[in-house]
Design an enzyme around this catalytic site. Structure first.
Site, mmCIF file in Angstrom:
data_model
loop_
_atom_site.group_PDB
_atom_site.id
_atom_site.type_symbol
_atom_site.label_atom_id
_atom_site.label_comp_id
_atom_site.label_asym_id
_atom_site.label_seq_id
_atom_site.Cartn_x
_atom_site.Cartn_y
_atom_site.Cartn_z
ATOM 1 N N GLU A 59 -11.064 4.044 -7.050
ATOM 2 C CA GLU A 59 -11.167 4.705 -5.940
ATOM 3 C C GLU A 59 -12.353 5.898 -6.273
ATOM 4 O O GLU A 59 -13.003 6.062 -5.369
ATOM 5 C CB GLU A 59 -9.911 5.345 -5.579
ATOM 6 C CG GLU A 59 -8.770 4.081 -5.190
ATOM 7 C CD GLU A 59 -8.143 3.318 -6.235
ATOM 8 O OE1 GLU A 59 -8.339 3.753 -7.492
ATOM 9 O OE2 GLU A 59 -7.160 2.458 -5.967
ATOM 10 N N HIS A 128 3.842 5.146 -2.619
ATOM 11 C CA HIS A 128 3.031 4.416 -1.662
ATOM 12 C C HIS A 128 3.433 4.931 -0.154
ATOM 13 O O HIS A 128 3.271 4.150 0.511
ATOM 14 C CB HIS A 128 3.310 2.809 -1.849
ATOM 15 C CG HIS A 128 2.852 2.038 -2.837
ATOM 16 N ND1 HIS A 128 3.139 2.276 -4.324
ATOM 17 C CD2 HIS A 128 1.856 1.315 -3.024
ATOM 18 C CE1 HIS A 128 2.474 1.581 -5.061
ATOM 19 N NE2 HIS A 128 1.486 0.831 -4.309
HETATM 20 C C1 TPP Z 1 -4.428 3.539 -7.770
HETATM 21 C C2 TPP Z 1 -4.072 2.263 -7.155
HETATM 22 N N1 TPP Z 1 -5.111 1.533 -6.457
HETATM 23 C C3 TPP Z 1 -4.479 0.378 -5.859
HETATM 24 C C4 TPP Z 1 -3.389 -0.092 -6.124
HETATM 25 C C5 TPP Z 1 -2.708 -1.473 -5.493
HETATM 26 N N2 TPP Z 1 -2.632 -2.373 -6.477
HETATM 27 C C6 TPP Z 1 -1.427 -2.671 -6.959
HETATM 28 S S1 TPP Z 1 -1.452 -3.913 -7.968
HETATM 29 C C7 TPP Z 1 -2.769 -3.955 -8.127
HETATM 30 C C8 TPP Z 1 -3.499 -5.021 -8.993
HETATM 31 C C9 TPP Z 1 -3.172 -4.525 -10.390
HETATM 32 O O1 TPP Z 1 -3.838 -5.571 -11.382
HETATM 33 P P1 TPP Z 1 -2.998 -5.409 -12.673
HETATM 34 O O2 TPP Z 1 -3.522 -4.231 -13.331
HETATM 35 O O3 TPP Z 1 -4.228 -6.476 -13.679
HETATM 36 O O4 TPP Z 1 -1.821 -5.919 -12.822
HETATM 37 P P2 TPP Z 1 -0.925 -7.384 -12.362
HETATM 38 O O5 TPP Z 1 -0.513 -7.060 -10.903
HETATM 39 O O6 TPP Z 1 -2.025 -8.482 -12.429
HETATM 40 O O7 TPP Z 1 0.246 -7.635 -13.406
HETATM 41 C C10 TPP Z 1 -3.418 -3.411 -7.171
HETATM 42 C C11 TPP Z 1 -5.027 -3.282 -6.763
HETATM 43 C C12 TPP Z 1 -2.254 0.547 -6.818
HETATM 44 N N3 TPP Z 1 -1.270 0.281 -6.949
HETATM 45 N N4 TPP Z 1 -2.719 1.539 -7.478
#
Ligand code: TPP
Ligand code: MG
Lengths: 323, 340
Positions: A59, A128
């Site tokens: 972001e 959230h």
């Molecule tokens: C700062 C922030 N930006 C966006 C999100 C939305 N978001 C939630 S899970 C996710 C993907 C996360 O990927 P990863 O860290 O690889 O975890 P996984 O879900 O694959 O276990 C996103 C973009 C968030 N929770 N926090």
């Protein structure tokens, strides 16, 4: 007029502006959650592929890249998703985007749009559910739009994209899928012009975003009890239409402000302070703020509803105010 | 496979996590809790094996995909399930929900649902352990997507500069994921190369492991944990797991069905679209096969553990469902310490 959802109206505005101006670029997450079978989404995807950038979870960097590009006239729209995530980009939005025009003594402007979705969404829990509008309002140099219906969303988004200021465009999770009539063809709704969404004589309810919907629902019920609220939808916080607020309070003599941010230094506080300074003599009773309680948002949906302003609580407060 | 009890314990936690997550899915289908949520299915081997080498003084920080980490750490599934239903007996008194399961009493003080949020917190635990000479270490369990956030780089750099006893466990579940370009949601996007090159560039000790292989994770992590306690230097581990086919969009979907552990020995019963998943990747089935082939457990032992665990989860479901919602007064408590 065409009936469409809030999100679809935003996508239509973005499509029109990308059509009109080759300097409009888009950071494409999932575009306002509108699916690929939408004509505008398809059009944007295929015809403007070279102006769309796929975002990693970065972001802060993206906000600043949008800001830097905007300094050279590329009007970048950055849908950041849940408003809580924009805190990662706070510095970039407040100190870079919001300050560049001032710091350059007016030589540089930052026509970027940061779109976020705020508020109590039904299970967003602590991290959230943020409503950043009052924190943003405390920072000079940023325009803030907060539509309550699809027609306003479209006209305000067009204005945000064309504006030479950085705009934070704040939508609400619960507005996204709501439908409404939207005028056909391009039209702009200027910032700083509030809209009286319902005429009334007994009490002024000032609100923005989803709280306008709640206020309209409350007004239906209140009218059955012989109370006629007038509902002033701010539509933008910066610039603020003080005149519309004072005119309405002049008519009703009573003021309730509904706001999803917690009360201290909130949007509601600011509106009440403004009326106190400029229209104290218009008030028949002390003004009232109805905010989210000054606590974090619990995960439980019933408790989430309990901490937030809602239709029932507006009804209750207005009844007391008009007693 | 030397230590039979240790392996059986890791397996028990893995199947417990699996049954737990199946219950969570079921609860969400019944609309018993709101919002979106994330399951740990497909990653059980990593969580269960990591926790096997951690003690009371260690601190673990997790993410939005936290359920399995808590269960592996030994949190009672009753309280974890109650938290997911936002009930008063939940680990967080019901106020955190699926995104934020945490339990300070077992060294998991805080779970951040913001991508990358938990990584520096674990380094902070390492910092405290170093200052207090507690002998503990900080452990960050996090997804590959975290490498897209700047704060993660800052933390890795600091952990090296300040010589903090931390293990960074990146659970990379992007292998096998449908790419965004094809409409899926893989979670990390590097133009080329590997996330591990980032800590490597900082001179950090780095390891890669098959995160679906409980034995391999256990061997590696036990060794790293001992060394971090000894040297006080940070270590980075990338645990690569094949993406569970049900982890596709915002909401998980139980495309692979409720797990039949008998698939571990009855290969003939496996067929259909997800055959490859069951044969090659499902970590619960993989470990069950390993235990059987290694002579650590019989079919009967495995089936017996599953029955036991299934009963535990059934009891946990009942407990969670009968736990009361927190009262409305509770929303005001604990905004500030000292106010009750
Ligand atoms: C700062 C922030 N930006 C966006 C999100 C939305 N978001 C939630 S899970 C996710 C993907 C996360 O990927 P990863 O860290 O690889 O975890 P996984 O879900 O694959 O276990 C996103 C973009 C968030 N929770 N926090
Ligand atoms: Mg991932």
């Amino acid at each position: 007029m065409t009936v469409m959802t809030h999100s679809e109206a935003l996508v239509e505005a973005i499509r029109e502006c990308m059509d009109e101006d080759p300097n409009v670029a888009l950071v494409w997450g999932s575009l306002m959650g509108v699916g690929g079978n939408n004509d505008h989404v398809q059009h944007i995807k295929t015809d403007f592929a070279d102006r769309i950038f796929h975002p990693p979870i970065s972001e802060a960097a993206i906000a600043a890249i949008a800001t830097g590009a905007a300094m050279d006239g590329v009007r970048t729209i950055f849908p950041m998703g849940t408003a809580s995530f924009m805190f990662r980009a706070w510095d970039q939005i407040i100190h870079e985007a919001g300050a560049a025009h001032y710091m350059s003594n007016g030589a540089v402007s930052v026509p970027a749009v940061f779109h976020v979705v705020h508020g109590l969404r039904g299970g967003g829990s602590v991290q959230h559910s943020q409503s950043p509008q009052s924190m943003l309002w405390n920072a000079p140099g940023i325009e803030i739009a907060m539509p309550s219906c699809p027609a306003d969303a479209k006209g305000l988004m067009r204005t945000a994209i064309k504006s030479n200021n950085p705009t934070v465009f704040i939508d609400h999770q619960k507005l996204n899928k709501r439908s409404g009539e939207v005028p056909d063809g391009p039209y702009d709704i200027p910032f700083g012009v509030a809209d009286v969404k319902r005429e009334g004589k007994d009490v002024t309810i000032v609100a923005a975003s989803l709280q306008v919907v709640h206020a309209l629902e409350a007004a239906e019920a209140l009218a059955e009890n012989g109370i006629e609220p007038e509902i002033v939808d701010l539509r933008s916080l910066v610039p603020l239409d003080e005149g519309a607020i004072l005119r309405s309070v002049g008519k009703t003599g009573r003021l309730l402000v509904v706001d999803e941010a917690p009360p201290r230094c909130s949007v509601a506080s600011e509106i009440v302070a403004t009326v106190a300074e400029k229209g104290m003599d218009l008030l028949k009773t002390p003004p009232v703020r109805l905010n989210r309680m000054p606590v974090h948002v619990p995960a439980n949906v019933a408790l989430e509803d309990f901490v937030g302003p809602n239709t029932d609580r507006i009804i209750e407060v207005v009844k007391q105010l008009c007693d | 496979m030397a230590d039979k009890e240790r392996f059986l314990d890791i397996f028990r936690h893995m199947i417990l996590i699996r049954r737990f997550e199946e219950a969570v899915f079921d609860f969400h289908e019944q609309k018993l809790f709101g919002g979106h949520y994330h399951l740990y299915i497909g990653q059980e081997a990593t969580g269960a094996a990591v926790m096997a080498s951690l003690g009371d003084n260690d601190r673990i920080f997790s993410t939005h995909r936290n359920h399995g980490h808590l269960i592996a750490r030994g949190v009672d599934p009753k309280n974890a399930l109650a938290e997911i239903l936002n009930r008063a007996d939940g680990t967080n008194g019901g106020r955190g929900g699926t995104f934020h399961l945490a339990d300070a009493s077992v060294g998991m003080p805080h779970t951040s649902a913001l991508v990358g949020g938990a990584v520096p917190l674990a380094a902070g635990a390492g910092f405290a352990a170093k200052l207090q000479k507690s002998g503990g270490i900080g452990v960050s369990m996090f997804g590959d997507g975290c490498f897209e956030e700047g704060v993660v780089f800052e933390t890795l750099n600091l952990a090296r500069m300040w010589e903090l006893p931390v293990i960074f466990v990146c659970e990379n579940n992007t292998p096998g994921a449908v790419l965004k370009s094809a409409g899926g949601n893989n979670t990390s996007n590097l133009p080329e190369g590997r996330v591990m090159q980032i800590p490597q560039a900082l001179g950090m000790e780095c390891h890669e492991v098959d995160g679906g292989d409980a034995d391999a994770v256990d061997l590696l992590f036990a060794d790293c944990a001992a060394r971090v306690r000894e040297t006080g230097q940070p270590v980075f581990i990338e645990a690569l797991t094949e993406r569970w086919p049900g982890n596709y969009f915002s909401f998980p979907s139980m495309v692979t069905g409720v797990t039949r552990v008998s698939m571990a020995w009855d290969g003939g019963s496996i067929s259909g679209e997800y055959e490859d998943w069951f044969r090659e990747h499902d970590p619960v089935l993989r470990f069950a096969r390993q235990l059987i082939v290694g002579g650590v457990a019989t079919f009967g032992d495995i089936a017996g553990i599953d029955v036991e665990v299934t009963e535990t989860i059934e009891a946990a479901k009942e407990f969670a469902l009968s736990s009361p919602l927190p009262g409305t007064d509770s929303v005001h408590s604990h905004v500030l310490a000292g106010e009750g």
